[in-house]
Structures are given as C-alpha cells and as structure tokens.
Design a protein around this motif. Sequence first.
Motif, PDB file in Angstrom:
ATOM      1  N   ASN A  58     -23.516  51.958 -14.049  1.00  0.00           N
ATOM      2  CA  ASN A  58     -23.206  53.176 -14.791  1.00  0.00           C
ATOM      3  C   ASN A  58     -23.240  54.392 -13.871  1.00  0.00           C
ATOM      4  O   ASN A  58     -24.310  54.944 -13.598  1.00  0.00           O
ATOM      5  N   ASP A  60     -22.462  57.354 -14.474  1.00  0.00           N
ATOM      6  CA  ASP A  60     -22.781  58.600 -15.183  1.00  0.00           C
ATOM      7  C   ASP A  60     -24.255  58.700 -15.561  1.00  0.00           C
ATOM      8  O   ASP A  60     -24.633  59.561 -16.366  1.00  0.00           O
ATOM      9  N   GLU A  61     -25.088  57.848 -14.994  1.00  0.00           N
ATOM     10  CA  GLU A  61     -26.513  57.802 -15.344  1.00  0.00           C
ATOM     11  C   GLU A  61     -27.129  59.199 -15.412  1.00  0.00           C
ATOM     12  O   GLU A  61     -26.995  59.998 -14.489  1.00  0.00           O
ATOM     13  N   ASN A  63     -26.254  61.798 -16.834  1.00  0.00           N
ATOM     14  CA  ASN A  63     -25.295  62.871 -17.118  1.00  0.00           C
ATOM     15  C   ASN A  63     -24.162  62.331 -17.985  1.00  0.00           C
ATOM     16  O   ASN A  63     -23.014  62.228 -17.540  1.00  0.00           O
ATOM     17  N   GLN A  64     -24.499  61.968 -19.209  1.00  0.00           N
ATOM     18  CA  GLN A  64     -23.525  61.424 -20.136  1.00  0.00           C
ATOM     19  C   GLN A  64     -24.018  61.700 -21.552  1.00  0.00           C
ATOM     20  O   GLN A  64     -25.202  61.933 -21.773  1.00  0.00           O
ATOM     21  N   LEU A  93     -19.526  66.671 -20.207  1.00  0.00           N
ATOM     22  CA  LEU A  93     -20.089  65.338 -20.079  1.00  0.00           C
ATOM     23  C   LEU A  93     -19.102  64.277 -20.551  1.00  0.00           C
ATOM     24  O   LEU A  93     -18.345  64.509 -21.491  1.00  0.00           O
ATOM     25  N   PRO A  94     -19.106  63.098 -19.916  1.00  0.00           N
ATOM     26  CA  PRO A  94     -18.348  61.978 -20.465  1.00  0.00           C
ATOM     27  C   PRO A  94     -19.036  61.500 -21.745  1.00  0.00           C
ATOM     28  O   PRO A  94     -20.262  61.443 -21.822  1.00  0.00           O
ATOM     29  N   LYS A  96     -19.729  58.658 -24.693  1.00  0.00           N
ATOM     30  CA  LYS A  96     -19.755  57.219 -24.932  1.00  0.00           C
ATOM     31  C   LYS A  96     -20.272  56.981 -26.343  1.00  0.00           C
ATOM     32  O   LYS A  96     -21.399  57.351 -26.659  1.00  0.00           O
ATOM     33  N   LYS A 122     -12.977  60.189 -19.901  1.00  0.00           N
ATOM     34  CA  LYS A 122     -14.034  61.028 -20.481  1.00  0.00           C
ATOM     35  C   LYS A 122     -14.474  60.590 -21.872  1.00  0.00           C
ATOM     36  O   LYS A 122     -15.415  61.154 -22.415  1.00  0.00           O
ATOM     37  N   TYR A 168     -30.144  53.751 -19.986  1.00  0.00           N
ATOM     38  CA  TYR A 168     -28.994  54.312 -19.269  1.00  0.00           C
ATOM     39  C   TYR A 168     -29.159  55.783 -18.901  1.00  0.00           C
ATOM     40  O   TYR A 168     -28.484  56.252 -17.994  1.00  0.00           O
ATOM     41  N   GLY A 170     -29.425  59.944 -20.324  1.00  0.00           N
ATOM     42  CA  GLY A 170     -28.404  60.879 -20.758  1.00  0.00           C
ATOM     43  C   GLY A 170     -28.807  61.611 -22.019  1.00  0.00           C
ATOM     44  O   GLY A 170     -29.985  61.647 -22.388  1.00  0.00           O
ATOM     45  N   ARG A 184     -25.134  70.073 -18.504  1.00  0.00           N
ATOM     46  CA  ARG A 184     -25.564  69.465 -17.247  1.00  0.00           C
ATOM     47  C   ARG A 184     -26.752  70.237 -16.675  1.00  0.00           C
ATOM     48  O   ARG A 184     -26.804  71.454 -16.711  1.00  0.00           O
TER      49      ARG A 184
END
Length: 357
Positions: A58, A60-61, A63-64, A93-94, A96, A122, A168, A170, A184
């Motif tokens: 991952n 984006d750890e 920061n997601q 941020l991306p 999910k 994204k 993960y 975030g 962020r």
Amino acid sequence: MRVKAIFSAFVVVIVIAVGMNVSYYSFKSKFGFTPVKDVPKESMCGKTIQLQPIPASNPDENNQMFFVDASPTPKFKGRVMCAFESAIVLGKLPVKVIVIAKNFTIDHPALCSLFDKFYPEKLNFYSVDFDELFRGTSLEGIKADRRQSKPVFTNMSDMMRAAILYKYGGFYFDQDVVTLNDLRGLRNILVMDNILTYPNEKCEATSVEKSNMLNQGTMHFEKGNKFLDSYLKVQNHSWTKQFHPVGLGPVAMHTAASRFFGYEGKLSSPMTTPLLTITPSFTFRLLAHWYRIKPPRMFNVNVNGSYFDNFIRCSHSLHLTAPESKSVKISGDPRRDVYSYLGPKVCPLSFAHLQQF
C-alpha cells in the motif's frame, strides 16, 4: 505525368507525417511523457466491477481516506458521492471505499462522473474478507455469530473502520462527512463528541471541552498505532450479542482513551501525545440531535453565506449526520441549505446531479 508525380509526393509526405506522429506518441508513451492529445477514456457508467481485497502493498499508507459500507448491497447516493469527491479534491487524499459485497454496478449518475474522472488513480472500491482483515489484530479469531450480533451494520462498521486503520493507516470518515480542506499532515486524531463550542478569531479553543464520548466518525491513525490496538481489545472483550448500539463506537473508544490517559470519567480536550491527540469538537464539526446545545440550523433557512462560513471557519470537515439530513430535500439555493452552499465548492461533480443528491 507531372500531376501524378505531385500527387505521389503528397501521399509520401502524408505517410511520413503520420509515421512521425505515431512514433512521437510511441516515444512519449515509452518514456512516460503525457501525449499532447489525450486518448478519450472509456466511461465506467453502467459497468459491474468485481471487487478485490485491499492490496497488501500500500503506497498510500497513512495518507489515504477510507469509507466503509457494511450493508450487504451498498447503494451510494449523491450526498455520499459528495463525501468521496470532497475528500479527493479538498482533502488531497486517495479515497478507498470498503464494502462487504463482492461486486457492484456503477449506476448512479454522480458515481459515474467520479469514476470517469478519478478511477483508479484517486478512487477505488474494495471488498473485505473479515478473517483476513482481522488477522494480526486484537479482533483475530472473532467468531461469526458475534459478527452478526445486533445492530449488525453498526457493529460491523465499528469493527471494520478500526481494523482497517490499524492495518493500513489513514483517515476514516463516515459517508455523510464533507471534507473542507487539506488533511495531509494530520496524525492520530480523535474528536470530542456530544459537545458544541466555538473557537476564537485565531481558531483556538476558548474553553476546555469535557465529554464521556469520542466521535469516531472522523479520525486518523497511523498503521499499527498502539492506542488503536487497545481500542480493538476493548471492542473484543466487551462485545455481547445485545451490546449497546454505540457501545463498539464512541463508548468503547472513550473507555480505551480513558485507560490510555489514566483518566476516570469524562475526558477533556485538547490532549496531545504522539499516539493520540483529542482535538476540540469545532475542528471536525458534527451536527447531532443528541447534543445538549443545539447546533445552528443548516437546512430550511434563509441566510447568506457568512452564516455557514462562521460555523465551519476553523473546521477540517462537516459531519451532516443522516438523522439530521437524510429526509431534507436539497433546494439548490445557497441561502436555504448548507449542501446547496457547499456543494458547488467542495463536490461540483456530485452536486451537478442535484435531482439525485
């Protein structure tokens, strides 16, 4: 003959030009440059996608942004899309989205727009395997009958969000939270619940907030956070089949935080450590009917923009809880409701489909 020669030369020039153009794009593609002419992207609208688990690797750890839908057949409405879009555009941020279903169809106009613009760079959707999700956490081995204890969706959502952040890293936001600015850089944050206060002109707290609940509808934790692990242990040890409706959420979170800080009774904010910061309620605004002090009305009003701006001027997000907003029809008039005021600014693609908002 002369005409034929000129025509042949013209054809040769065209062929060479086309070849150079193809070579140019091949060169650009090969070496990672963006071609001058973008190739039209095929629309995802109407397609059914098969969902995969969150990848173990991952990038984006921490920061997601995660959203969770614990219902067996997720139905995403326009206001939910506003949560997704604002987290991408303003939160930087991306996003999910984690669901229980193994597939779903992209059939809402606003969701079509978001997929066409942001997927997969994204915006991504993933399914969840509970045994795999809980593996390596303090919920590992929890039995299936306990997963189905009432209220099912609430319990599952509370477990999922905590385990996801622990594994993960975030942010987790509820699907009715609108992001207002860049998230962020924020780390290991919980927000006071059941409190309504106002900051000074410098966005500083004017009083100490105290509450026996912590809002876990907006939070951030780094991967493997030790406090979050203690929260997972509280969830596991205190859960029964007829547990309190918010017992795995705000109540369990308060219990874990009280033990972490060595407090008894109500916690206060601000409290800051490297593993956990409890931030004042105005930093992540929440509209809730259970507050002792009623928040200002956000719907069916007749105001100018400063009315809404004053309430959220020091806030990273605005949580428009479903009980307060789900039955409200959005007017499209920025003087009448907060969605109509914020929508064009924070989620223009989603708000463009006002009839389905």
